[in-house]
Design a protein around this motif. Sequence first.
Motif, short mmCIF file in Angstrom:
data_model
loop_
_atom_site.label_atom_id
_atom_site.label_comp_id
_atom_site.label_asym_id
_atom_site.label_seq_id
_atom_site.Cartn_x
_atom_site.Cartn_y
_atom_site.Cartn_z
N ARG A 205 0.70 -1.17 0.07
CA ARG A 205 -0.09 -0.07 -0.06
C ARG A 205 1.06 1.35 0.12
NH1 ARG A 205 0.48 -1.26 5.21
NH2 ARG A 205 0.69 0.39 6.96
N ASP A 206 2.26 1.13 0.41
CA ASP A 206 2.93 2.15 0.26
C ASP A 206 3.80 2.29 -1.14
OD1 ASP A 206 4.93 4.12 0.93
OD2 ASP A 206 6.41 2.60 1.56
N LYS A 207 3.55 3.57 -1.66
CA LYS A 207 4.01 3.65 -3.15
C LYS A 207 5.35 3.56 -3.22
CE LYS A 207 4.49 8.86 -2.67
NZ LYS A 207 4.09 10.17 -3.10
N LYS A 208 6.37 3.66 -2.31
CA LYS A 208 7.60 3.43 -2.33
C LYS A 208 7.94 1.98 -2.69
CE LYS A 208 9.15 7.50 0.61
NZ LYS A 208 9.91 7.53 1.64
N ALA A 209 6.94 1.12 -1.97
CA ALA A 209 7.32 -0.27 -2.29
C ALA A 209 6.79 -0.71 -3.78
CB ALA A 209 6.54 -0.81 -1.37
N VAL A 210 5.77 0.11 -4.01
CA VAL A 210 5.31 -0.26 -5.44
C VAL A 210 6.36 0.19 -6.61
CG1 VAL A 210 3.20 0.21 -7.31
CG2 VAL A 210 2.78 -0.04 -4.73
N LYS A 211 6.75 1.39 -6.16
CA LYS A 211 8.00 1.65 -7.31
C LYS A 211 9.05 0.67 -7.45
CE LYS A 211 7.47 6.86 -7.24
NZ LYS A 211 7.71 8.28 -7.13
N GLU A 212 9.40 0.19 -6.19
CA GLU A 212 10.69 -0.74 -6.45
C GLU A 212 10.25 -1.81 -7.12
OE1 GLU A 212 11.72 -1.33 -2.22
OE2 GLU A 212 12.27 0.54 -1.97
N LEU A 213 9.01 -2.24 -7.15
CA LEU A 213 8.62 -3.55 -7.93
C LEU A 213 8.42 -3.17 -9.37
CD1 LEU A 213 7.64 -6.52 -8.32
CD2 LEU A 213 5.31 -5.65 -7.62
N VAL A 214 7.68 -2.05 -9.78
CA VAL A 214 7.22 -1.72 -11.09
C VAL A 214 8.57 -0.89 -11.85
CG1 VAL A 214 5.87 -0.46 -12.45
CG2 VAL A 214 5.03 -1.62 -10.62
N PRO A 287 -3.78 -1.49 -25.49
CA PRO A 287 -3.44 -2.18 -24.11
C PRO A 287 -2.62 -1.81 -23.38
CG PRO A 287 -2.54 -3.26 -25.97
CD PRO A 287 -3.41 -2.20 -26.59
N VAL A 288 -2.65 -0.12 -23.32
CA VAL A 288 -1.74 0.75 -22.23
C VAL A 288 -2.52 1.26 -21.31
CG1 VAL A 288 -0.14 2.30 -22.10
CG2 VAL A 288 -0.13 0.92 -24.19
N LYS A 289 -2.21 1.39 -20.03
CA LYS A 289 -2.80 2.25 -19.05
C LYS A 289 -1.80 2.81 -18.13
CE LYS A 289 -4.97 0.69 -15.65
NZ LYS A 289 -4.25 1.23 -14.60
N LYS A 290 -2.20 3.81 -17.44
CA LYS A 290 -1.24 4.62 -16.36
C LYS A 290 -1.53 3.59 -14.92
CE LYS A 290 -2.19 8.79 -15.09
NZ LYS A 290 -2.44 10.07 -15.13
N ILE A 291 -0.25 3.47 -14.34
CA ILE A 291 -0.40 2.95 -12.95
C ILE A 291 -0.01 3.84 -12.12
CG2 ILE A 291 2.03 2.13 -13.07
CD1 ILE A 291 1.31 -0.34 -11.27
N GLN A 292 -0.94 4.22 -11.10
CA GLN A 292 -0.44 5.42 -10.40
C GLN A 292 -0.23 4.82 -8.85
OE1 GLN A 292 -4.42 7.65 -11.78
NE2 GLN A 292 -3.26 9.04 -10.41
N PHE A 293 0.95 4.94 -8.68
CA PHE A 293 1.87 4.29 -7.44
C PHE A 293 1.29 4.82 -6.03
CE2 PHE A 293 5.59 4.87 -10.28
CZ PHE A 293 5.35 3.33 -10.95
N ASN A 294 0.45 6.01 -6.06
CA ASN A 294 -0.14 6.30 -4.64
C ASN A 294 -1.59 5.67 -4.61
OD1 ASN A 294 -1.48 7.81 -6.49
ND2 ASN A 294 -1.33 9.90 -5.23
#
Length: 468
Positions: A205-214, A287-294
């Motif tokens: 749920r933390d955007k920093k953790a998502v950024k590390e993965l994506v 087949p493209v979309k935006k992923i929003q980390f927050n």
Amino acid sequence: MAITYFFYDLETSGLNPRDDRIMQFAGIRTDEQFNQIGEPYNILVALNDDTLPSPDALMVTGITPQQTVADGYSEAEFARIFVEEICTPDTLILGFNSIRFDDEFIRALLWRNFYDPYEWSYKDGRSRWDMLDVVRLTRALRPEGIKWPTVDGVPVNKLELLAKENGLEHEKAHDALSDVEALIAVTQLIATAQPQLFSYLFKLRDKKAVKELVQPNVPFVYASGRYASEFNKTTVAMAIAEAEYGNMFVYDLRHDPSEWIGKSEQELEAIMNTPYAQRDDAYKALPVKKIQFNRAPAVAPLGVLEQADGWSKLALTLEEVQANRRTVLENPEFAQKVTSVLSKKPDFPPLPDAEGNLYDGFVRDMDKMRAETVRNATASDMKNFTMPKFEDERLRDIFPRYKARNYPQFLLPEEREQYEAYRSARIERRTPEFMNRLQAAAVRTDLSDHQVYVLEELKLWYESIAPE
């Protein structure tokens, strides 16, 4: 400190967070083992005389404007309760489709009432989470131990159906408190049936953790409402370009990029802008979309598909994903064209007033201090209270409305004139659609007695607030 969960749900006057209003708020606080802490909140929020609710929305919720006025808190009173009692430090605020819907209504209400629209969700150890995408990814990757509903053979993830299918109590769908109780039960079910996945997504749920993965050009598993129901809303995606505010554009590697790579930027834009009414069976979405980390997206590393027959569950193979990835990487101009198309701001008409324009810029520190003096002013203070010298024009526009809704007896003549002009324009703008939907509802033959009563109350509400 140990965090607490606060599960919440709203019933609203319509679907537009910046134009419609909260009518009911319900929530329950629990510890991390889902044990209830304190009493539930079940609050009506008084609808103001500047709002025509959607008849369609009220046919579902059964709440009338008159009921909110008789039994509800004012928006300013509710805002104070929300900020001071509910959003305590180290609170995790959860909902079901809340990040895209309910949270936006909360932000707009706080903005109208001179509170910061963002701090409630991140400051002092607070965070937010959305269980809808958690449900989607659990269903796609680790469905064992949970019964999953379908409608006409199509997988669906509606809260009321999940609760019913799994024998969880849910007395009244679309009643905010009943929905909260069902949400807690479904969340606990997932945490019990699939604790490893639940714990993993909890950390993400933390955007920093998502950024590390994506990371750019690295495939990952992604669940989103934009993906097909037949694959449980889940695919393997890859970040191909940066988007605004540090987000990323991602390509769905389920699809062969060959048919898209040769298209011009204009062709891609035409496909993206095809009206929904014209999207027939032959239409193929880009087949493209935006992923929003927050927004706490439900993502996972590709390695999870090596377990529990994951590739088969997604109807994908590693070879397909690798081949499609190579094609994207060998054609970098495709990502450039996609970025250009998706970065264009839609040509929507500007919103008619400052209350809907909370995203037009951040409020400066001095104006934050001035806003605090407004929201802390009591009725006796307001008698001789003059508007602070806001630098932000939006706050100057909002002030007479705030005063009219909460302290109408102290309105100055020019403030009363301002508010009435705003109120009249807002009601007149919404009247045609309101009347159309009211008439459409009135000819239905399947209405309950209470729904008929709600329609009558809506007619009376319109007559009572319509400009002379």
